[in-house]
Design a protein around this motif. Sequence first.
Motif, short mmCIF file in Angstrom:
data_model
loop_
_atom_site.label_atom_id
_atom_site.label_comp_id
_atom_site.label_asym_id
_atom_site.label_seq_id
_atom_site.Cartn_x
_atom_site.Cartn_y
_atom_site.Cartn_z
N LEU A 29 11.47 -13.76 124.28
CA LEU A 29 10.08 -13.84 123.97
C LEU A 29 9.41 -12.81 124.77
N TRP A 30 9.48 -12.85 126.30
CA TRP A 30 8.84 -12.05 126.99
C TRP A 30 9.11 -10.58 126.69
N ILE A 31 10.47 -10.27 126.39
CA ILE A 31 10.79 -8.82 125.96
C ILE A 31 10.30 -8.35 124.86
N PHE A 32 10.02 -9.20 123.63
CA PHE A 32 9.46 -9.10 122.28
C PHE A 32 8.00 -9.00 122.41
N LEU A 33 7.35 -9.55 123.24
CA LEU A 33 5.90 -9.49 123.63
C LEU A 33 5.62 -8.13 124.34
N GLY A 34 6.47 -7.58 125.32
CA GLY A 34 6.42 -6.60 125.91
C GLY A 34 6.60 -5.40 124.91
N GLN A 35 7.69 -5.50 123.99
CA GLN A 35 7.70 -4.47 123.05
C GLN A 35 6.52 -4.10 122.06
N VAL A 36 5.91 -5.35 121.57
CA VAL A 36 4.66 -5.24 120.82
C VAL A 36 3.68 -4.44 121.67
N GLN A 45 13.29 0.90 124.61
CA GLN A 45 12.04 0.90 125.75
C GLN A 45 12.11 -0.40 126.22
N ALA A 46 11.85 -1.39 125.17
CA ALA A 46 11.52 -2.74 125.88
C ALA A 46 12.79 -3.34 126.57
N LEU A 47 14.07 -2.93 126.32
CA LEU A 47 15.29 -3.18 127.08
C LEU A 47 15.22 -2.55 128.56
N MET A 48 14.75 -1.43 128.39
CA MET A 48 14.69 -0.66 129.61
C MET A 48 13.73 -1.04 130.48
N ARG A 49 12.70 -1.73 130.13
CA ARG A 49 11.69 -2.54 131.04
C ARG A 49 12.21 -3.74 131.57
N PHE A 50 13.13 -4.52 130.76
CA PHE A 50 13.69 -5.64 131.42
C PHE A 50 14.86 -5.29 132.27
N ALA A 51 15.40 -4.09 132.07
CA ALA A 51 16.57 -3.62 133.05
C ALA A 51 15.80 -3.33 134.46
N ALA A 52 14.74 -2.75 134.28
CA ALA A 52 14.01 -2.43 135.53
C ALA A 52 13.47 -3.41 136.26
N TRP A 53 13.05 -4.47 135.48
CA TRP A 53 12.54 -5.72 136.13
C TRP A 53 13.68 -6.31 136.91
N LEU A 54 14.91 -6.43 136.18
CA LEU A 54 16.07 -7.18 136.88
C LEU A 54 16.46 -6.25 138.40
N ALA A 333 4.24 -11.93 116.53
CA ALA A 333 4.08 -11.56 117.87
C ALA A 333 2.78 -10.63 118.38
N HIS A 334 2.44 -9.85 117.31
CA HIS A 334 1.28 -9.28 117.52
C HIS A 334 0.05 -10.35 117.73
#
Length: 439
Positions: A29-36, A45-54, A333-334
């Motif tokens: 849900l967190w990645i989905f909301l960040g994607q929106v 782009q959403a998955l890249m943000r999660f990889a950077a967070w990890l 999600a929006h």
Amino acid sequence: MLPLAEVDAAVKAEGFSFRERIFASAITLWIFLGQVLDPDHSCRQALMRFAAWLSAHGCRPCSTDTGAYCQARQRLPEGVLQRLTRSRGRAAEEQSPRDWHWFGRCVRTADGTTVSMPDTAANQKAYPQPRTQKPGLGFPIMRVVVIFSLSVGTVLEAAFNPYLGKETGETGMLRTLLHSLQRGDVLLGDRYFANYWIIALAKRLGIDVVFRQHQLRKVDFRRGRRLGMDDHLITWTKPQRPRWMSPEIYATVPTTLTVREVRLRIPKGKNRTREIVVVSTLLDGGRYAKGELEALYRLRWQAELHLRSLKTTLQMDILRCKAPDMVRKEVWAHFLIYNLIRMTMVQAAQSQPKRRPWQISFKGALQALCAFGGFWPVGRLTDPDAYYTHMLCAIAEHRVGHRPDRVEPRAKKRRPKPLPLLTEPRVQARARLRSGQES
């Protein structure tokens, strides 16, 4: 703004559970909301943000292949997003002061719009494109009706329908949403909703309405019971049974309906309409004066601004998902991320004296959240409470100018690139270009 316990409760209420893996329900849900929220709505782009967070938290980054995330997003029930959107929307209103309400009553604004989506066979089957467009040249269109809170601007309820078909119009969709309102609420809407059936149903549910009078209904202030200048009570008679209504339901509708009509005069040169007539079930002219109804109806335009924030600022006008169920999840999600932003605007307004959420720029709030939010996951904050307070102050500083009766042409000054329109399916166009190159 979205407690983890509430997310887990929503997932459990839907009778669904994720397996123990990296893409758990809250993470998905967190990645989905960040994607929106991101201007770049791509899954990569959403998955890249999660990889950077990890990586920032000293964990092993996940794979940047989007397959696992897309599967987790598909498993996430649509009902989870619906429950969280409704709960966050009402929570923001419950946290607001009572003096933000109109005469101590909760006011809701209803309005409809349309969104488009990728031209896939599944989307076309669920949400067909208009008949005026040739196959392969148009896009599927979904009709959306949303009920907003007037005091805080959050989404309280929504309904989706195809653009074409029986009982897919905005009036039919609003009838299905009236049961989600509470007794004592006041509903604002444009003249498209001013019909006998909606008003009668709202009155039965204990809901008062303030609509602009429909353009086809004749108005004569010489008739009825006079309450004041251009203000009277009249009685409507039940029309013939429409095709969509069963005889059993038709028999339960009252044969007459007493409503109030008020003519509002807008100064010439400040609006496209000089005079408008408002129909309402607020019959007490002593408690609800004509000037109060005028001021209330002019706030109906807030619904248009909320839809603009969703479709333009959050880029909901053109969706990306290629399946109907994912399209609906994307819309919810929006709505959810929109409600979370609105909650920060409510907190920012409460931190300033005599400030209201509708006086704060939604775009400015979004920019402040994105700017301040970039430092949250890295753990560099020495005083998180003070940091959050500074963010709320930054949001409250972006005020919307007071521009009553603003008039702007609906036209663009900057010319687009002079590219021809696509008048044939893209497959045929590519084949024609290849044949021209070979020859």
